[in-house]
Design a protein around this motif. Structure first.
Motif, PDB file in Angstrom:
ATOM      1  N   UNK A  38       0.480   5.468   1.233  1.00  0.00           N
ATOM      2  CA  UNK A  38      -0.358   6.418   1.962  1.00  0.00           C
ATOM      3  C   UNK A  38       0.191   7.813   1.786  1.00  0.00           C
ATOM      4  N   UNK A  55       0.839  -1.181   0.000  1.00  0.00           N
ATOM      5  CA  UNK A  55       0.000   0.000   0.000  1.00  0.00           C
ATOM      6  C   UNK A  55       0.884   1.244   0.000  1.00  0.00           C
ATOM      7  N   UNK A 104      -3.383  13.139   4.021  1.00  0.00           N
ATOM      8  CA  UNK A 104      -4.796  13.447   3.842  1.00  0.00           C
ATOM      9  C   UNK A 104      -5.573  12.399   3.090  1.00  0.00           C
ATOM     10  N   UNK A 105      -4.909  11.320   2.727  1.00  0.00           N
ATOM     11  CA  UNK A 105      -5.596  10.260   1.982  1.00  0.00           C
ATOM     12  C   UNK A 105      -5.468   8.943   2.722  1.00  0.00           C
ATOM     13  N   UNK A 106      -6.377   8.070   2.455  1.00  0.00           N
ATOM     14  CA  UNK A 106      -6.300   6.737   3.038  1.00  0.00           C
ATOM     15  C   UNK A 106      -5.274   5.890   2.311  1.00  0.00           C
ATOM     16  N   UNK A 107      -5.130   4.674   2.756  1.00  0.00           N
ATOM     17  CA  UNK A 107      -4.209   3.764   2.094  1.00  0.00           C
ATOM     18  C   UNK A 107      -4.771   3.323   0.748  1.00  0.00           C
ATOM     19  N   UNK A 118      -4.114   0.482  -2.384  1.00  0.00           N
ATOM     20  CA  UNK A 118      -3.440  -0.767  -2.706  1.00  0.00           C
ATOM     21  C   UNK A 118      -2.687  -0.633  -4.021  1.00  0.00           C
ATOM     22  N   UNK A 160       9.359   5.396   4.452  1.00  0.00           N
ATOM     23  CA  UNK A 160       9.069   6.781   4.082  1.00  0.00           C
ATOM     24  C   UNK A 160       9.992   7.187   2.947  1.00  0.00           C
TER      25      UNK A 160
END
Lengths: 113, 114
Positions: A37, A35, A40-43, A45, A109
């Motif tokens: 991320x 995933x 401000x956004x979700x994960x 896929x 990261x």
């Protein structure tokens, strides 16, 4: 029992460089996932591997390739990194029959300049 | 997959039960409700999932209304370590290749207050 281990934890790339994000799980899980991320956004896929020897595209596969090296390891490769790929990347795993991620790593990261 | 609606944020006093709501009014009969959470700077954590019966595990309880249009995740005795973003997701059970997709929304930021 380490669970899901991701390496590296941090990485800075220049545009156009390539790199491979590594993921390994020690729980004998069949399925593995990648995933991303963004703030401000979700994960979302990227790719998943339902079982050893298979891989499938997720929601945002463009610009990425994956390899399910064996049952333990699932790597994500950026062939030519772009600033839009700056994100936090999470690997996850789950047992056979669970078509959803259960155990997550702590993330990589990645910054692309 | 059915969409979900969650409040953007909630507070809960430490030691009290945290009740996190999720609306999924368009859920279909074969769609499950999944809950995850993400503590700041950590990987997400699976909490629980269910179809129509209430479910409980060592982390939480999941209460699904009889019409299945909404659900509530209950953390019985919230601690400071439960401060996190909680995601409610609705999706069909596994139905073949391509069905591993799980769409995370923005979730509810739960703050547990001392």
């Amino acid at each position: 029992n380490a669970g899901v281990t991701q390496t590296p934890k941090f990485q800075v790339l220049k545009t156009g460089q390539s790199m491979t994000l590594q993921c390994a799980q020690d729980m004998n899980h069949n399925s593995m996932y990648w995933y991303r991320q963004d703030p401000g956004m979700g994960l979302r896929l990227i790719y998943y591997s339902a079982s050893e020897g298979t891989t499938d595209k997720g929601e945002v596969p463009n610009g990425y390739n994956v390899s399910r090296l064996n049952k333990r390891e699932f790597s994500l490769r950026l062939e030519s990194a772009a600033p839009s790929q700056t994100s936090v990347y999470f690997c996850a795993s789950s047992e056979m029959g669970q078509a959803f991620p259960v155990h997550f790593g702590n993330g990589t990261r990645l910054t692309v300049t | 997959d059915a969409k979900t609606t969650q409040p953007p944020s909630m507070d809960c006093a430490e030691g009290r039960a945290a009740n996190l709501p999720c609306n999924h009014s368009t859920i279909s009969g074969n769609e499950y409700v999944y809950w995850y959470r993400q503590i700041h700077s950590q990987g997400p954590q699976y909490i629980i999932h269910g179809l129509k019966n209430n479910e409980t595990n060592e982390m939480a309880s999941l209460i699904i209304t009889e019409d299945r249009k909404s659900s509530t995740l209950i953390l019985p005795h919230a601690t400071l370590r439960d401060t996190a973003v909680y995601y409610c997701i609705v999706r069909e059970a596994y139905s073949g290749a391509g069905s591993y997709q799980l769409t995370f929304g923005k979730g509810t930021k739960l703050s547990v207050i001392p």
